[in-house]
Design a protein around this motif. Sequence first.
Motif, PDB file in Angstrom:
ATOM      1  N   LEU A   1      18.656  20.046   6.291  1.00 54.75           N
ATOM      2  CA  LEU A   1      19.812  20.488   5.685  1.00 54.75           C
ATOM      3  C   LEU A   1      20.660  19.323   5.714  1.00 54.75           C
ATOM      4  O   LEU A   1      20.621  18.697   6.699  1.00 54.75           O
ATOM      5  CB  LEU A   1      20.206  21.288   6.699  1.00 54.75           C
ATOM      6  N   LEU A   2      21.371  19.018   4.817  1.00 55.42           N
ATOM      7  CA  LEU A   2      22.320  17.936   4.621  1.00 55.42           C
ATOM      8  C   LEU A   2      23.602  18.768   4.808  1.00 55.42           C
ATOM      9  O   LEU A   2      24.026  19.386   3.684  1.00 55.42           O
ATOM     10  CB  LEU A   2      22.358  17.087   3.180  1.00 55.42           C
ATOM     11  N   ILE A   3      24.686  18.291   5.651  1.00 59.73           N
ATOM     12  CA  ILE A   3      25.753  19.159   5.753  1.00 59.73           C
ATOM     13  C   ILE A   3      27.029  18.210   5.725  1.00 59.73           C
ATOM     14  O   ILE A   3      26.899  17.165   6.434  1.00 59.73           O
ATOM     15  CB  ILE A   3      26.021  19.991   7.032  1.00 59.73           C
ATOM     16  N   THR A   4      27.913  18.419   4.917  1.00 53.86           N
ATOM     17  CA  THR A   4      29.041  17.593   4.829  1.00 53.86           C
ATOM     18  C   THR A   4      30.310  18.295   5.393  1.00 53.86           C
ATOM     19  O   THR A   4      30.564  19.309   5.306  1.00 53.86           O
ATOM     20  CB  THR A   4      29.412  17.307   3.240  1.00 53.86           C
ATOM     21  N   TYR A   5      30.744  17.536   6.422  1.00 55.51           N
ATOM     22  CA  TYR A   5      31.909  18.054   7.290  1.00 55.51           C
ATOM     23  C   TYR A   5      33.286  17.210   6.691  1.00 55.51           C
ATOM     24  O   TYR A   5      33.124  16.141   6.631  1.00 55.51           O
ATOM     25  CB  TYR A   5      31.882  17.957   8.652  1.00 55.51           C
TER      26      TYR A   5
ATOM     27  N   VAL B   1      45.873  12.716   9.568  1.00 54.41           N
ATOM     28  CA  VAL B   1      44.633  11.869  10.071  1.00 54.41           C
ATOM     29  C   VAL B   1      43.276  12.824   9.309  1.00 54.41           C
ATOM     30  O   VAL B   1      43.258  13.983   9.782  1.00 54.41           O
ATOM     31  CB  VAL B   1      44.146  12.009  11.773  1.00 54.41           C
ATOM     32  N   ASP B   2      42.584  11.828   8.345  1.00 51.69           N
ATOM     33  CA  ASP B   2      41.870  12.721   7.847  1.00 51.69           C
ATOM     34  C   ASP B   2      40.371  12.247   8.096  1.00 51.69           C
ATOM     35  O   ASP B   2      40.286  11.114   8.538  1.00 51.69           O
ATOM     36  CB  ASP B   2      41.839  12.655   6.040  1.00 51.69           C
ATOM     37  N   PHE B   3      39.315  12.791   8.106  1.00 47.45           N
ATOM     38  CA  PHE B   3      37.915  12.514   8.384  1.00 47.45           C
ATOM     39  C   PHE B   3      36.926  13.391   7.416  1.00 47.45           C
ATOM     40  O   PHE B   3      37.282  14.411   6.876  1.00 47.45           O
ATOM     41  CB  PHE B   3      37.677  12.745   9.585  1.00 47.45           C
ATOM     42  N   SER B   4      35.885  12.742   7.111  1.00 47.37           N
ATOM     43  CA  SER B   4      34.840  13.327   6.241  1.00 47.37           C
ATOM     44  C   SER B   4      33.592  12.561   6.674  1.00 47.37           C
ATOM     45  O   SER B   4      33.309  11.303   6.760  1.00 47.37           O
ATOM     46  CB  SER B   4      35.028  13.141   4.756  1.00 47.37           C
ATOM     47  N   TYR B   5      32.334  13.410   6.863  1.00 44.18           N
ATOM     48  CA  TYR B   5      31.124  12.800   7.174  1.00 44.18           C
ATOM     49  C   TYR B   5      29.938  13.768   6.903  1.00 44.18           C
ATOM     50  O   TYR B   5      30.306  14.903   6.555  1.00 44.18           O
ATOM     51  CB  TYR B   5      31.078  12.226   8.550  1.00 44.18           C
ATOM     52  N   ARG B   6      28.725  13.188   6.760  1.00 41.52           N
ATOM     53  CA  ARG B   6      27.628  14.089   6.540  1.00 41.52           C
ATOM     54  C   ARG B   6      26.688  13.956   7.634  1.00 41.52           C
ATOM     55  O   ARG B   6      26.600  12.657   8.313  1.00 41.52           O
ATOM     56  CB  ARG B   6      26.947  13.402   5.207  1.00 41.52           C
ATOM     57  N   THR B   7      25.888  14.858   7.906  1.00 42.57           N
ATOM     58  CA  THR B   7      24.911  15.060   8.714  1.00 42.57           C
ATOM     59  C   THR B   7      23.678  15.643   8.545  1.00 42.57           C
ATOM     60  O   THR B   7      23.673  16.746   7.842  1.00 42.57           O
ATOM     61  CB  THR B   7      25.464  15.355  10.270  1.00 42.57           C
ATOM     62  N   GLU B   8      22.544  15.195   8.596  1.00 44.30           N
ATOM     63  CA  GLU B   8      21.327  15.674   8.383  1.00 44.30           C
ATOM     64  C   GLU B   8      20.681  16.335   9.749  1.00 44.30           C
ATOM     65  O   GLU B   8      20.386  15.904  10.811  1.00 44.30           O
ATOM     66  CB  GLU B   8      20.358  14.441   8.057  1.00 44.30           C
ATOM     67  N   VAL B   9      20.219  17.683   9.375  1.00 41.81           N
ATOM     68  CA  VAL B   9      19.695  18.651  10.271  1.00 41.81           C
ATOM     69  C   VAL B   9      18.247  18.812  10.061  1.00 41.81           C
ATOM     70  O   VAL B   9      18.103  19.661   8.890  1.00 41.81           O
ATOM     71  CB  VAL B   9      20.609  19.925  10.472  1.00 41.81           C
ATOM     72  N   PRO B  10      17.282  18.322  10.763  1.00 40.00           N
ATOM     73  CA  PRO B  10      15.897  18.579  10.631  1.00 40.00           C
ATOM     74  C   PRO B  10      15.578  20.187  10.626  1.00 40.00           C
ATOM     75  O   PRO B  10      15.974  20.433  11.648  1.00 40.00           O
ATOM     76  CB  PRO B  10      15.040  17.692  11.363  1.00 40.00           C
ATOM     77  N   VAL B  11      14.916  20.759   9.598  1.00 39.57           N
ATOM     78  CA  VAL B  11      14.277  22.256   9.826  1.00 39.57           C
ATOM     79  C   VAL B  11      13.060  22.157  10.035  1.00 39.57           C
ATOM     80  O   VAL B  11      12.692  22.667  11.325  1.00 39.57           O
ATOM     81  CB  VAL B  11      14.876  23.116   8.527  1.00 39.57           C
ATOM     82  N   TYR B  12      12.037  22.039   9.051  1.00 42.60           N
ATOM     83  CA  TYR B  12      10.609  21.987   9.365  1.00 42.60           C
ATOM     84  C   TYR B  12       9.890  20.731   8.788  1.00 42.60           C
ATOM     85  O   TYR B  12      10.414  20.815   7.512  1.00 42.60           O
ATOM     86  CB  TYR B  12       9.946  23.081   8.954  1.00 42.60           C
ATOM     87  N   GLY B  13       9.147  20.110   9.354  1.00 42.97           N
ATOM     88  CA  GLY B  13       8.492  19.033   8.745  1.00 42.97           C
ATOM     89  C   GLY B  13       9.505  18.051   7.905  1.00 42.97           C
ATOM     90  O   GLY B  13      10.562  17.525   8.371  1.00 42.97           O
ATOM     91  N   PRO B  14       9.333  17.990   6.693  1.00 43.55           N
ATOM     92  CA  PRO B  14      10.119  17.108   5.913  1.00 43.55           C
ATOM     93  C   PRO B  14      11.374  17.593   5.462  1.00 43.55           C
ATOM     94  O   PRO B  14      12.157  17.001   4.763  1.00 43.55           O
ATOM     95  CB  PRO B  14       9.123  16.494   4.528  1.00 43.55           C
ATOM     96  N   LEU B  15      11.584  19.090   5.541  1.00 40.17           N
ATOM     97  CA  LEU B  15      12.690  19.841   5.011  1.00 40.17           C
ATOM     98  C   LEU B  15      14.081  19.755   6.059  1.00 40.17           C
ATOM     99  O   LEU B  15      14.001  19.692   7.187  1.00 40.17           O
ATOM    100  CB  LEU B  15      12.294  21.158   5.089  1.00 40.17           C
TER     101      LEU B  15
END
Length: 130
Positions: free
Chosen positions: A121-125, A105-119
Motif C-alpha cells: 500500500l502506498l499511503i500519502t499523509y 507548519v505544513d508537511f506531506s510524505y508518503r509511506t509504503e506498507v508491505p501487504v503480501y509478497g510484492p503487493l
Amino acid sequence: MGQLGKVVGRIPVRRRAGMGGFSVWTLLVIVVFVIGVALPALRAIPSLVEYFSVKRAASYAKQRAANKREVADFFEKQAAIDRITAVKAEDLLIREDENGTIQSVDFSYRTEVPVYGPLSLLITYSGTQH
C-alpha cells in the motif's frame, strides 16, 4: 402432521424454514474479507501512529517557536523522542507573515506498507498546523 413434520419417538420435531449456521460460501467470503481488507488495515496501523506523531510534533514546534530555525529545532527534538523517521525538519514547509511570526507548519510524505509478497500500500499523509 402439518407444521410438526415427523415424529421422533414421542417428541414431535418442528422444521425451521432456514437452518442456522454458516455455509461454506459464507465462510469463504469472511476469509476473503479478512485477508483482503482487515489484514492490510492492521499492517497500516504503525504508519498511522507515526502520522499522528508527526502531526503532534509539528503542532508542538509551531506553538513553541518564534522563527523558522526554532521550529526546525523543536521538531527535530520531538521527532527524536517519538522516533519519527518519515519526516525531517527540512521537509517541513514553514510559513511566516511579514513580521516573522509563524503562521503555519505544513508537511506531506508518503509511506509504503508491505501487504503480501510484492503487493504494498502506498499511503500519502499531509497536514497543516495553524
